[in-house]
Write a protein that holds these residues in place. Structure first.
Motif, PDB file in Angstrom:
ATOM      1  N   ARG A 475      24.546  10.397  14.583  1.00 21.16           N
ATOM      2  CA  ARG A 475      25.708   9.948  13.828  1.00 21.16           C
ATOM      3  C   ARG A 475      25.232   9.023  12.719  1.00 21.16           C
ATOM      4  NH1 ARG A 475      30.983   6.243  15.287  1.00 21.16           N
ATOM      5  NH2 ARG A 475      32.162   6.888  13.450  1.00 21.16           N
ATOM      6  N   ASN A 476      25.494   9.448  11.487  1.00 19.75           N
ATOM      7  CA  ASN A 476      25.033   8.706  10.313  1.00 19.75           C
ATOM      8  C   ASN A 476      23.533   8.437  10.382  1.00 19.75           C
ATOM      9  OD1 ASN A 476      27.618   8.511   9.080  1.00 19.75           O
ATOM     10  ND2 ASN A 476      28.145   6.853  10.505  1.00 19.75           N
ATOM     11  N   GLY A 477      22.790   9.450  10.849  1.00 17.22           N
ATOM     12  CA  GLY A 477      21.337   9.378  10.893  1.00 17.22           C
ATOM     13  C   GLY A 477      20.744   8.691  12.093  1.00 17.22           C
ATOM     14  N   VAL A 478      21.565   8.202  13.011  1.00 16.73           N
ATOM     15  CA  VAL A 478      21.081   7.477  14.185  1.00 16.73           C
ATOM     16  C   VAL A 478      21.243   8.346  15.427  1.00 16.73           C
ATOM     17  CG1 VAL A 478      21.354   5.429  15.631  1.00 16.73           C
ATOM     18  CG2 VAL A 478      21.671   5.270  13.149  1.00 16.73           C
ATOM     19  N   LEU A 479      20.161   8.523  16.193  1.00 14.48           N
ATOM     20  CA  LEU A 479      20.231   9.309  17.427  1.00 14.48           C
ATOM     21  C   LEU A 479      21.174   8.620  18.407  1.00 14.48           C
ATOM     22  CD1 LEU A 479      19.251  11.640  19.224  1.00 14.48           C
ATOM     23  CD2 LEU A 479      17.336  10.181  19.927  1.00 14.48           C
ATOM     24  N   THR A 480      22.198   9.357  18.832  1.00 14.41           N
ATOM     25  CA  THR A 480      23.242   8.782  19.680  1.00 14.41           C
ATOM     26  C   THR A 480      23.277   9.398  21.065  1.00 14.41           C
ATOM     27  OG1 THR A 480      24.567   8.355  17.702  1.00 14.41           O
ATOM     28  CG2 THR A 480      25.722   8.294  19.801  1.00 14.41           C
ATOM     29  N   ALA A 481      22.954  10.696  21.174  1.00 17.25           N
ATOM     30  CA  ALA A 481      23.026  11.363  22.483  1.00 17.25           C
ATOM     31  C   ALA A 481      22.104  12.574  22.492  1.00 17.25           C
ATOM     32  CB  ALA A 481      24.456  11.783  22.791  1.00 17.25           C
ATOM     33  N   THR A 482      21.662  12.955  23.698  1.00 16.75           N
ATOM     34  CA  THR A 482      20.756  14.098  23.871  1.00 16.75           C
ATOM     35  C   THR A 482      21.221  14.957  25.034  1.00 16.75           C
ATOM     36  OG1 THR A 482      18.881  12.801  23.054  1.00 16.75           O
ATOM     37  CG2 THR A 482      18.371  14.802  24.281  1.00 16.75           C
ATOM     38  N   HIS A 483      21.179  16.266  24.826  1.00 16.22           N
ATOM     39  CA  HIS A 483      21.591  17.206  25.871  1.00 16.22           C
ATOM     40  C   HIS A 483      20.496  18.250  26.086  1.00 16.22           C
ATOM     41  CE1 HIS A 483      24.228  19.696  28.349  1.00 16.22           C
ATOM     42  NE2 HIS A 483      23.856  20.740  27.617  1.00 16.22           N
ATOM     43  N   HIS A 484      20.082  18.428  27.336  1.00 16.05           N
ATOM     44  CA  HIS A 484      19.089  19.442  27.710  1.00 16.05           C
ATOM     45  C   HIS A 484      19.804  20.616  28.370  1.00 16.05           C
ATOM     46  CE1 HIS A 484      15.324  16.928  27.314  1.00 16.05           C
ATOM     47  NE2 HIS A 484      16.266  16.001  27.297  1.00 16.05           N
ATOM     48  N   LEU A 485      19.468  21.833  27.938  1.00 16.48           N
ATOM     49  CA  LEU A 485      19.954  23.021  28.623  1.00 16.48           C
ATOM     50  C   LEU A 485      18.986  23.370  29.745  1.00 16.48           C
ATOM     51  CD1 LEU A 485      21.503  23.193  25.854  1.00 16.48           C
ATOM     52  CD2 LEU A 485      21.542  25.673  26.217  1.00 16.48           C
ATOM     53  N   ALA A 486      19.528  23.814  30.857  1.00 18.93           N
ATOM     54  CA  ALA A 486      18.706  24.109  32.026  1.00 18.93           C
ATOM     55  C   ALA A 486      17.692  25.201  31.712  1.00 18.93           C
ATOM     56  CB  ALA A 486      19.586  24.529  33.197  1.00 18.93           C
ATOM     57  N   GLU A 487      16.485  25.046  32.249  1.00 14.81           N
ATOM     58  CA  GLU A 487      15.465  26.062  32.019  1.00 14.81           C
ATOM     59  C   GLU A 487      15.810  27.339  32.767  1.00 14.81           C
ATOM     60  OE1 GLU A 487      11.851  25.517  35.070  1.00 14.81           O
ATOM     61  OE2 GLU A 487      11.972  23.891  33.612  1.00 14.81           O
ATOM     62  N   ASN A 488      15.231  28.452  32.304  1.00 15.73           N
ATOM     63  CA  ASN A 488      15.542  29.761  32.871  1.00 15.73           C
ATOM     64  C   ASN A 488      14.294  30.623  32.831  1.00 15.73           C
ATOM     65  OD1 ASN A 488      16.436  32.795  32.154  1.00 15.73           O
ATOM     66  ND2 ASN A 488      17.977  31.875  33.494  1.00 15.73           N
ATOM     67  N   LEU A 489      14.000  31.288  33.932  1.00 13.55           N
ATOM     68  CA  LEU A 489      12.772  32.078  34.047  1.00 13.55           C
ATOM     69  C   LEU A 489      12.660  33.122  32.951  1.00 13.55           C
ATOM     70  CD1 LEU A 489      10.213  32.929  35.633  1.00 13.55           C
ATOM     71  CD2 LEU A 489      11.698  34.447  36.982  1.00 13.55           C
ATOM     72  N   GLU A 490      13.755  33.767  32.607  1.00 16.00           N
ATOM     73  CA  GLU A 490      13.746  34.830  31.601  1.00 16.00           C
ATOM     74  C   GLU A 490      13.998  34.299  30.194  1.00 16.00           C
ATOM     75  OE1 GLU A 490      12.969  37.862  32.258  1.00 16.00           O
ATOM     76  OE2 GLU A 490      13.135  38.001  34.443  1.00 16.00           O
ATOM     77  N   ASN A 491      14.089  32.976  30.060  1.00 15.55           N
ATOM     78  CA  ASN A 491      14.343  32.348  28.765  1.00 15.55           C
ATOM     79  C   ASN A 491      15.649  32.848  28.141  1.00 15.55           C
ATOM     80  OD1 ASN A 491      11.736  30.977  28.800  1.00 15.55           O
ATOM     81  ND2 ASN A 491      10.891  33.020  28.478  1.00 15.55           N
ATOM     82  N   GLN A 492      16.641  33.010  28.985  1.00 18.64           N
ATOM     83  CA  GLN A 492      17.979  33.391  28.549  1.00 18.64           C
ATOM     84  C   GLN A 492      18.926  32.250  28.916  1.00 18.64           C
ATOM     85  OE1 GLN A 492      19.195  36.226  26.854  1.00 18.64           O
ATOM     86  NE2 GLN A 492      17.021  36.475  26.439  1.00 18.64           N
ATOM     87  N   TRP A 493      19.344  31.523  27.918  1.00 18.53           N
ATOM     88  CA  TRP A 493      20.182  30.347  28.146  1.00 18.53           C
ATOM     89  C   TRP A 493      21.615  30.672  27.742  1.00 18.53           C
ATOM     90  CZ3 TRP A 493      15.524  30.011  25.279  1.00 18.53           C
ATOM     91  CH2 TRP A 493      14.429  29.519  26.009  1.00 18.53           C
ATOM     92  N   ASP A 494      22.259  31.536  28.537  1.00 12.68           N
ATOM     93  CA  ASP A 494      23.594  31.993  28.174  1.00 12.68           C
ATOM     94  C   ASP A 494      24.538  32.112  29.370  1.00 12.68           C
ATOM     95  OD1 ASP A 494      22.417  34.140  29.412  1.00 12.68           O
ATOM     96  OD2 ASP A 494      22.568  35.508  27.699  1.00 12.68           O
ATOM     97  N   LEU A 495      24.191  31.480  30.481  1.00 12.19           N
ATOM     98  CA  LEU A 495      25.084  31.513  31.629  1.00 12.19           C
ATOM     99  C   LEU A 495      26.280  30.598  31.358  1.00 12.19           C
ATOM    100  CD1 LEU A 495      22.496  31.368  34.564  1.00 12.19           C
ATOM    101  CD2 LEU A 495      23.654  33.380  33.617  1.00 12.19           C
ATOM    102  N   PRO A 496      27.508  31.092  31.528  1.00 15.04           N
ATOM    103  CA  PRO A 496      28.689  30.304  31.147  1.00 15.04           C
ATOM    104  C   PRO A 496      28.748  28.916  31.773  1.00 15.04           C
ATOM    105  CG  PRO A 496      29.300  32.586  31.551  1.00 15.04           C
ATOM    106  CD  PRO A 496      27.868  32.444  31.968  1.00 15.04           C
ATOM    107  N   GLU A 497      28.586  28.824  33.089  1.00 16.11           N
ATOM    108  CA  GLU A 497      28.758  27.535  33.755  1.00 16.11           C
ATOM    109  C   GLU A 497      27.499  26.679  33.707  1.00 16.11           C
ATOM    110  OE1 GLU A 497      30.179  28.138  37.683  1.00 16.11           O
ATOM    111  OE2 GLU A 497      32.091  29.034  37.044  1.00 16.11           O
ATOM    112  N   VAL A 498      26.364  27.297  33.442  1.00  8.54           N
ATOM    113  CA  VAL A 498      25.087  26.574  33.470  1.00  8.54           C
ATOM    114  C   VAL A 498      24.675  26.100  32.077  1.00  8.54           C
ATOM    115  CG1 VAL A 498      22.613  26.795  33.956  1.00  8.54           C
ATOM    116  CG2 VAL A 498      24.297  27.779  35.523  1.00  8.54           C
TER     117      VAL A 498
END
Length: 514
Positions: A475-498
């Motif tokens: 926000r206005n150039g200042v890091l405010t929050a970080t979100h990690h997506l769960a790792e996946n064996l097939e490198n497909q990060w598209d599970l709706p709930e995950v």
């Protein structure tokens, strides 16, 4: 002759940038001292097997996803100009990539057999003199010469040894000899592996521990294709990898060498070791000798590489840019800028920087609906197919900028360029990269006793070691929050709930919190 851009070097980086400039109709020329494109690869690697993978059969139909497994092709819209059409081998022959570069170079404005001997600069730009005495002028200069000089460590007597760039690679010439290879990288192990059938004893020496690429995820560390020599050491076959420093090399009057060696693992005093031949496989460095004193770029990392800004520009010489393996000074031994499958994207980013600075062309952007769902859907779609984010992990990311009621998606922006304000100010900005966990290089991926984050575990995703998407909110150039997506064996990060829903919530909370 005067140009807007002069590119020095017609290796892969020079070709990549030239092709982009040519596509846009820019005023440019490439100067190449060799008689053809990709001259470096006519000699290196010395044993002629590339360690950059060439996975022809990926199971993907999407050309973008295929590039994740193609480490040799340059970026092009022409499906005929992909390296996968030149060799079926997973580790191809170096001669094949030379053929590929020469075909890629066809039609580009390249002047061969033109060796640059001096580069100077004045208020009008750069003046380049070649070996014939001809001068070339340009407003902007791009060095794409690679690392053309062997780096020799400051060891007394090092001048007496054979060098990786010139030694006789015929294994039979080493028959029944004691051989010392200085350097424990891929060139050292490649050399040692080539000699095992003939040399009596082979020692590899260096001050640091061997680092294995499959553990560190840095492809410049020792690759499995070159590590057969480790078997011959650990299974006691007269070979060894010795950790420590060589403090002196002396010629013996009767022939051969005597070295003074200090082991890193023990407290014993200097030990003398004797060898018939010594080969220095100690890496390469950028050659800055052609620059006049008033435009010589600052160097870093033992003066091996130019010091660069986030825009690939010299930190002390405005208008002097760099492309190719020398740009690894920005992510040294961490990501992939030292290799074709990394710096091809760096060259494209440089092209976009030049467009923004000199042609009033902003970074390419796609307008998005101003909603958390649309922003999240765009991010998910990209992390599941982008080859750039996959290859240039933690270095290049995708950016979503939200200003007022508008949102735009900008692809493949160097993370440091965003941080330095290259895209301008914005109230809300989401930067997404693919990254390994912070301690990934300390984890043995084959040790089942090491605790790991479960696959598709969104709660503990920030503790994951394996490659996964990370979205940071500024926000206005200042890091405010970080979100990690769960790792996946097939490198497909598209599970709706995950993957999808947690990212939507994150984006919504960031925008609402503002």
């Amino acid at each position: 002759m005067a140009y807007d851009y002069l590119i020095i070097g017609a290796g892969p980086a020079g070709l990549q940038l030239a092709a982009l400039l040519d596509r846009d109709g820019r005023d440019y020329a490439v100067l190449e001292r060799g008689s053809g494109a990709g001259t470096f690869f006519t000699r290196y690697p010395r044993h002629r097997k590339l360690i950059s993978i060439n996975k022809v059969h990926t199971g993907f139909s999407d050309p973008e996803q295929k590039m994740r497994m193609d480490w040799n092709s340059l970026l092009t819209d022409d499906p005929e100009l992909l390296f996968t059409r030149y060799s079926p081998k997973y580790f191809p022959d170096a001669d094949d990539i030379v053929r590929y570069f020469q075909d890629f170079a066809a039609g580009l404005k390249i002047h061969y057999d033109t060796e640059v001997t001096r580069i100077s600069r004045d208020d009008n730009g750069f003046t380049v003199q070649d070996g014939s005495g001809k001068t070339w002028q340009a407003k902007q200069l791009v060095m794409a010469t690679g690392v053309s000089q062997l780096y020799l460590p400051p060891i007394p007597g090092i001048e007496h040894v054979e060098r990786y760039d010139t030694f006789d690679t015929d294994p039979e010439s080493f028959t029944d000899q004691r051989v010392l290879v200085i350097g424990k990288g891929n060139s050292g192990f490649e050399t040692a592996d080539a000699l095992v059938e003939h040399a009596a004893v082979i020692h590899l020496a260096g001050p640091n521990s061997v680092k294995l690429a499959w553990q560190t995820h840095y492809v410049g560390h020792l690759r499995a294709v070159n590590n057969n020599f480790l078997d011959t050491y650990q299974l006691k076959s007269e070979n060894a990898v010795i950790d420590g420093t060589i403090e002196r090399i002396e010629r013996k009057p009767e022939g051969g060498f005597r070295i003074q060696f200090r082991y890193a693992r023990t407290v014993e005093r200097l030990r003398e070791l004797e060898y018939d031949r010594i080969i220095a496989c100690t890496g390469f460095r950028f050659d800055a000798s052609v620059f006049a004193d008033d435009c010589r770029p600052n160097l870093i990392i033992k003066d091996r590489f130019p010091q660069l800004t986030s825009a690939f520009e010299s930190t002390n010489i405005p208008g002097l840019y760099f492309a190719g393996t020398v740009t690894q000074s920005r992510d040294f031994k961490k990501s992939t800028s030292g290799f074709i499958h990394g710096f091809r994207y760096g060259a494209r980013a440089l092209h976009r920087v030049l467009n923004a600075r000199h042609h009033d062309t902003p970074w390419p952007a796609t307008e998005l609906e101003h909603s958390p769902d649309a922003i999240s859907d765009a991010i998910i779609a990209r992390v599941n197919r982008s080859s750039c984010l996959w290859q240039q992990f933690a270095v290049i990311g995708d950016v979503v900028t939200v200003d007022g009621d508008s949102a735009r998606y900008e692809e493949e922006v160097p993370v440091s360029y965003v941080a330095d304000g290259g895209l301008g100010p914005a109230e809300h900005r989401f930067v997404t990269t693919l990254e390994y966990g912070p301690d990934h290089d300390t984890v043995d991926p084959f040790d089942i006793n090491v605790p790991r984050v479960a696959e598709n575990d969104p709660v503990n995703a920030s503790d994951a070691s394996y490659l996964h998407p990370v979205t940071r909110y500024y926000r206005n150039g200042v890091l405010t929050a970080t979100h990690h997506l769960a790792e996946n064996l097939e490198n497909q990060w598209d599970l709706p709930e995950v993957h999808q829903q947690p990212l939507v919530v994150f984006v919504k909370e960031c925008l609402a919190g503002a």
